[in-house]
Each structure stands twice: as C-alpha cells, then as structure tokens.
Design a protein around this motif. Structure first.
Motif, PDB file in Angstrom:
ATOM      1  N   LYS A 182      10.317   6.088   6.167  1.00 26.66           N
ATOM      2  CA  LYS A 182      10.648   7.277   5.147  1.00 26.66           C
ATOM      3  C   LYS A 182      11.769   6.841   4.085  1.00 26.66           C
ATOM      4  N   LYS A 183      12.754   6.259   4.392  1.00 21.70           N
ATOM      5  CA  LYS A 183      13.724   5.984   3.533  1.00 21.70           C
ATOM      6  C   LYS A 183      13.293   5.109   2.275  1.00 21.70           C
ATOM      7  N   GLU A 184      12.384   4.002   2.493  1.00 22.59           N
ATOM      8  CA  GLU A 184      11.843   3.430   1.646  1.00 22.59           C
ATOM      9  C   GLU A 184      10.747   3.963   0.909  1.00 22.59           C
ATOM     10  N   PHE A 185      10.244   4.965   1.546  1.00 25.58           N
ATOM     11  CA  PHE A 185       8.992   5.770   0.657  1.00 25.58           C
ATOM     12  C   PHE A 185       9.796   6.693  -0.271  1.00 25.58           C
ATOM     13  N   TYR A 186      10.915   7.000   0.103  1.00 27.12           N
ATOM     14  CA  TYR A 186      11.562   8.129  -0.381  1.00 27.12           C
ATOM     15  C   TYR A 186      12.060   7.469  -1.801  1.00 27.12           C
ATOM     16  N   LYS A 187      12.740   6.199  -1.571  1.00 23.29           N
ATOM     17  CA  LYS A 187      13.333   5.445  -2.779  1.00 23.29           C
ATOM     18  C   LYS A 187      12.350   5.201  -3.609  1.00 23.29           C
ATOM     19  N   ASN A 188      11.115   4.671  -3.299  1.00 26.56           N
ATOM     20  CA  ASN A 188      10.043   4.520  -4.107  1.00 26.56           C
ATOM     21  C   ASN A 188       9.540   5.642  -4.933  1.00 26.56           C
ATOM     22  N   PHE A 189       9.499   6.891  -4.160  1.00 25.44           N
ATOM     23  CA  PHE A 189       9.078   8.000  -4.573  1.00 25.44           C
ATOM     24  C   PHE A 189       9.896   8.551  -5.826  1.00 25.44           C
ATOM     25  N   ILE A 190      11.277   8.463  -5.676  1.00 27.53           N
ATOM     26  CA  ILE A 190      12.241   9.203  -6.751  1.00 27.53           C
ATOM     27  C   ILE A 190      12.545   8.188  -7.738  1.00 27.53           C
ATOM     28  N   ASN A 191      12.103   7.039  -7.882  1.00 28.89           N
ATOM     29  CA  ASN A 191      12.452   5.734  -8.707  1.00 28.89           C
ATOM     30  C   ASN A 191      11.711   6.000 -10.131  1.00 28.89           C
ATOM     31  N   VAL A 192      12.049   6.926 -10.907  1.00 30.17           N
ATOM     32  CA  VAL A 192      11.394   7.507 -12.045  1.00 30.17           C
ATOM     33  C   VAL A 192      12.389   7.542 -13.172  1.00 30.17           C
ATOM     34  N   GLY A 193      13.511   7.107 -12.902  1.00 35.14           N
ATOM     35  CA  GLY A 193      14.439   7.302 -14.145  1.00 35.14           C
ATOM     36  C   GLY A 193      15.211   8.372 -14.280  1.00 35.14           C
ATOM     37  N   ARG A 194      15.036   9.133 -15.437  1.00 32.64           N
ATOM     38  CA  ARG A 194      15.663  10.449 -16.065  1.00 32.64           C
ATOM     39  C   ARG A 194      15.030  11.697 -15.180  1.00 32.64           C
TER      40      ARG A 194
ATOM     41  N   LEU B  24      12.463  14.837  -8.763  1.00 31.81           N
ATOM     42  CA  LEU B  24      11.645  14.424  -7.495  1.00 31.81           C
ATOM     43  C   LEU B  24      12.455  14.588  -6.230  1.00 31.81           C
ATOM     44  N   LYS B  25      13.781  14.550  -6.212  1.00 30.76           N
ATOM     45  CA  LYS B  25      14.661  14.579  -5.050  1.00 30.76           C
ATOM     46  C   LYS B  25      14.740  16.046  -4.556  1.00 30.76           C
ATOM     47  N   THR B  26      13.910  17.032  -5.234  1.00 31.69           N
ATOM     48  CA  THR B  26      14.022  18.478  -4.557  1.00 31.69           C
ATOM     49  C   THR B  26      12.864  18.666  -4.045  1.00 31.69           C
ATOM     50  N   ILE B  27      11.725  17.852  -4.299  1.00 27.33           N
ATOM     51  CA  ILE B  27      10.297  18.174  -3.771  1.00 27.33           C
ATOM     52  C   ILE B  27      10.181  17.738  -2.385  1.00 27.33           C
TER      53      ILE B  27
ATOM     54  N   PHE C   1       0.886  -1.225  -0.074  1.00 28.51           N
ATOM     55  CA  PHE C   1       0.028  -0.124  -0.080  1.00 28.51           C
ATOM     56  C   PHE C   1       0.817   1.308  -0.085  1.00 28.51           C
ATOM     57  N   LEU C   2       1.938   1.497   0.903  1.00 28.60           N
ATOM     58  CA  LEU C   2       2.642   2.564   1.045  1.00 28.60           C
ATOM     59  C   LEU C   2       3.597   2.652  -0.155  1.00 28.60           C
ATOM     60  N   LYS C   3       4.186   1.477  -0.867  1.00 27.14           N
ATOM     61  CA  LYS C   3       4.830   1.457  -2.011  1.00 27.14           C
ATOM     62  C   LYS C   3       3.885   2.145  -3.194  1.00 27.14           C
ATOM     63  N   TYR C   4       2.773   1.864  -3.481  1.00 30.02           N
ATOM     64  CA  TYR C   4       1.877   2.260  -4.486  1.00 30.02           C
ATOM     65  C   TYR C   4       1.612   3.714  -4.026  1.00 30.02           C
ATOM     66  N   LEU C   5       1.582   4.149  -2.991  1.00 33.04           N
ATOM     67  CA  LEU C   5       1.336   5.591  -2.462  1.00 33.04           C
ATOM     68  C   LEU C   5       2.491   6.331  -2.885  1.00 33.04           C
ATOM     69  N   ALA C   6       3.552   6.022  -2.707  1.00 29.73           N
ATOM     70  CA  ALA C   6       4.775   6.614  -3.068  1.00 29.73           C
ATOM     71  C   ALA C   6       4.874   6.611  -4.606  1.00 29.73           C
TER      72      ALA C   6
ATOM     73  N   SER D 228       4.643  10.193  -6.793  1.00 28.14           N
ATOM     74  CA  SER D 228       5.617  10.847  -7.623  1.00 28.14           C
ATOM     75  C   SER D 228       5.175  10.817  -9.331  1.00 28.14           C
ATOM     76  N   GLN D 229       4.148  10.221  -9.804  1.00 27.48           N
ATOM     77  CA  GLN D 229       3.381  10.408 -10.978  1.00 27.48           C
ATOM     78  C   GLN D 229       2.523  11.507 -11.006  1.00 27.48           C
ATOM     79  N   LEU D 230       1.761  11.645  -9.815  1.00 26.95           N
ATOM     80  CA  LEU D 230       1.233  13.211  -9.666  1.00 26.95           C
ATOM     81  C   LEU D 230       2.170  14.292  -9.693  1.00 26.95           C
ATOM     82  N   ALA D 231       3.157  14.026  -8.912  1.00 24.88           N
ATOM     83  CA  ALA D 231       4.225  15.386  -8.816  1.00 24.88           C
ATOM     84  C   ALA D 231       4.721  15.693 -10.199  1.00 24.88           C
ATOM     85  N   LEU D 232       4.997  14.712 -11.019  1.00 24.90           N
ATOM     86  CA  LEU D 232       5.693  14.741 -12.339  1.00 24.90           C
ATOM     87  C   LEU D 232       4.689  15.363 -13.238  1.00 24.90           C
TER      88      LEU D 232
END
Length: 358
Positions: free
Chosen positions: A313-325, A330-333, A276-281, A285-289
C-alpha cells in the motif's frame, strides 16, 4: 443453477452512493422482472431479478465462458429457455464501446444489437451500457466489507472514477452534480502508455515492436501481465524454469505468473507483478487527475482482488501521488479496491429496473 448466489439489492433510497438514471426516477418501480448481464472478454454472467417490496431479488443466475456461445442471442436463449417469466427490461453491461443500440466487444467477437435482441427474445426493452458504466452503477449496492482501502484520503464531495484491469482495461467516470453521480463510459484504457523511466522505455520499445500502438491495456490487464513477463524474461536474460514453462502452456498464463509471484517462486514473476501494480497506480492517478476525482478512485476488475497480498500500500500510494505539482490534490483522494465480483451485474440490474419506468 450453476454458481447461483442469492443477491438482494436495496431500493435506491437506501444505497450508499446516489446515482442518477436516464428515467429521472429516484426509486425502484413497484414490480417487474429484469435481466442483467455482465459481458466480458472472458466470462459472461446473467441473472434474472424480480422486484419485490422495493428490492431487487435474484431468482436465477448463471456464468458462462464468453466463448461458450457464438452469439449473445444463443447465450440468453440457453439461460432463459423455459421462458416462465416475461422480461420487462434487460440491461447488458458490455466490455466495448456502445454506439446507440449496438456494441461490438473489443476482446470478443460478438456484435450485440439491442433491437434485434428485443425481437428475437421477446423482451420488452433491451438497454446497452458499457461494462464499466455498469460497474459504477453497482457501487451503490456495496457495503464497507466489499472494499479494501489502499489510502483513506479525505472525505470530500466531487467526481469519482473506476479503473478495472481484467481481460482488458476498463475505465469510467462518475460526474457529481451536487446530489447524484452520473456514471459515464470511457475508452481510456486504449490511450497511450507513457514510460516514466529507462526500464519503462525499454518495455515500450519491446511492445511497440510487437503491437505498434502501445496502450495502457497492453500493460494493465491479464494480457498486460503476460506482456510484462515476456519483456522481463528477455530483458533480464534469466532462463525460465522448466516447471514454469509447463504451467504457462495452460489457459491462463497471467494467473500462473501472479501465483508464482505470490509464492515468491520466481524472481521475474515477482518483478512482473511489481511493474503491473506500479503501472496500475500511475494510470489510476492519471485518470483521477483528468476527471478531478476528489471523491474516490475505485479499483475494480477481476485481477486486483486476487492479488491483494502483492499490493504494497505504501509503494502504491507513492506511485499514485508522484505527479509533481498536483501531488497535494492526489493525497486527498481515497483509493479503494472493489472486492465484490458481482458489482457490474448489480449495476446492470439497477439500470434495467429503472428502465422499466421510461
């Protein structure tokens, strides 16, 4: 009044985030009475506010189960049965797509007609906005203590977004014009869920067989927690403990599952909440992009504040920024969890007050 908590909202010139309103005005009117409503799939909260000395002060508040009344007219009539105060303007933040003066909820059966409410309830003006738009407006009244930070990011001007898992999944944008935010509603929660690995794909197949269309709301919401749990219980082949079977027969299976995960009482419940938390992250990120939300992403809704202890928080952040290029962007948000469950109600109160000026 049941569940009454005094709420005092500052003038817009003293809020933390500057919001634009359709009236074009920048400050609260000198006086008036407004009705604010947060209408969700599970609960409906109503509050009556009086404008005093450039502040909005709650004078009456009550919360109902949305299913307690068969129409919104009945809910307001019950709430404001004494009619001691003439309501100058009402704003209803509703969980559903607003079409002009009407809205039909996605997770409840009511259709709300603003013009009919004005006539039936003798309210001078009734405004309808999406509940996530109300949430966005309410952010301006919050303090630092109303947030839990997942990632500080970098302080930057720009757009922001709100994502809120509860009974359903709400999403909203906040366009930044250089001076003010302009909150707007979306129905992004109903866009297609995108599997990212083999396990996700198996989940998609399971849900596709059950629902045909698989949206993000099917995995990031109260019902989403239930769906993930049902899939994993079947996929892992682990027998459900008797105590858990009994508890799941109640009104809120998602609460049972998340509580069992917090207490580490069942491995499938733990994995359910991890997914659930992985999908939320990921969807955050998709919405932020899509909105280029460089200012912040706000995670609201009824679920996240109740499961803070499960958020790595570290795992959430890892999944959040995992968008390639676009990882560098996303690291700045900044990523913040909204802890105040009155946010949408406060946003509706501001919107109603500013509606007096039109």
């Amino acid at each position: 009044m049941k569940n009454f908590k005094e709420i005092s909202l500052p003038d817009l010139s003293h809020t933390t985030l500057s919001m634009a309103y359709p009236s074009g005005q920048k400050t609260l009117p000198e006086s008036g009475i407004v009705l604010a409503a947060d209408v969700g799939g599970t609960k409906t909260e109503l509050a009556l506010f009086q404008i005093k000395k450039k502040k909005l002060v709650a004078i009456k508040s009550e919360r109902y189960a949305t299913t307690d009344h068969n129409s919104f007219v009945k809910a307001i009539q019950h709430f404001h049965e004494d009619k001691t105060s003439v309501i100058d303007c009402a704003c209803l933040g509703v969980a559903g797509p607003v079409d002009g003066d009407k809205v039909r909820g996605v997770n409840f059966a009511w259709e709300i007609d603003a013009k009919k409410l004005e006539a039936d309830l003798e309210i001078k003006k009734v405004l309808l906005i999406n509940d996530l738009q109300a949430n966005a407006y309410g952010l301006s009244a919050l303090k630092a203590s109303d947030f839990e930070t997942i990632s500080k990011g970098e302080k930057s001007e720009g757009n922001a977004v709100v994502i809120s898992p509860g009974t359903g999944l709400g999403e909203a944008g906040m366009y930044w014009d250089g001076a003010y935010y302009h909150p707007y509603a979306t129905e992004g929660g109903h866009s297609n869920f995108a599997p990212g690995n083999e396990l996700d794909l198996e989940l998609w197949k399971f849900l596709h067989h059950k629902f045909n269309h698989v949206s993000w709301e099917r995995v990031i919401s109260g019902q989403g927690i239930n769906n993930i749990y049902d899939f994993l219980r079947n996929y892992r082949g682990e027998k459900e403990p008797g105590w858990l079977t009994e508890q799941l027969k109640g009104d809120s299976p998602s609460k049972v599952i998340s509580s069992a995960a917090i207490e580490k009482k069942d491995s499938v419940c733990v994995e359910t909440m991890q997914l659930f938390l992985k999908y939320l992250a990921v969807e955050s990120s998709q919405l932020a992009l899509k909105a280029k939300a460089t200012s912040a992403i706000y995670i609201g809704g009824g679920i996240p504040p109740k499961i803070l202890s499960l958020i790595d928080k570290k795992e959430f952040y890892k999944n959040f920024i995992n968008v390639g290029r676009m990882e560098h962007l996303l690291k700045t948000i900044p990523i913040k969890v909204v802890l105040n469950d009155k946010t949408a109600l406060m946003g509706a109160a501001y919107y109603a007050a500013m509606g007096i000026l039109k």
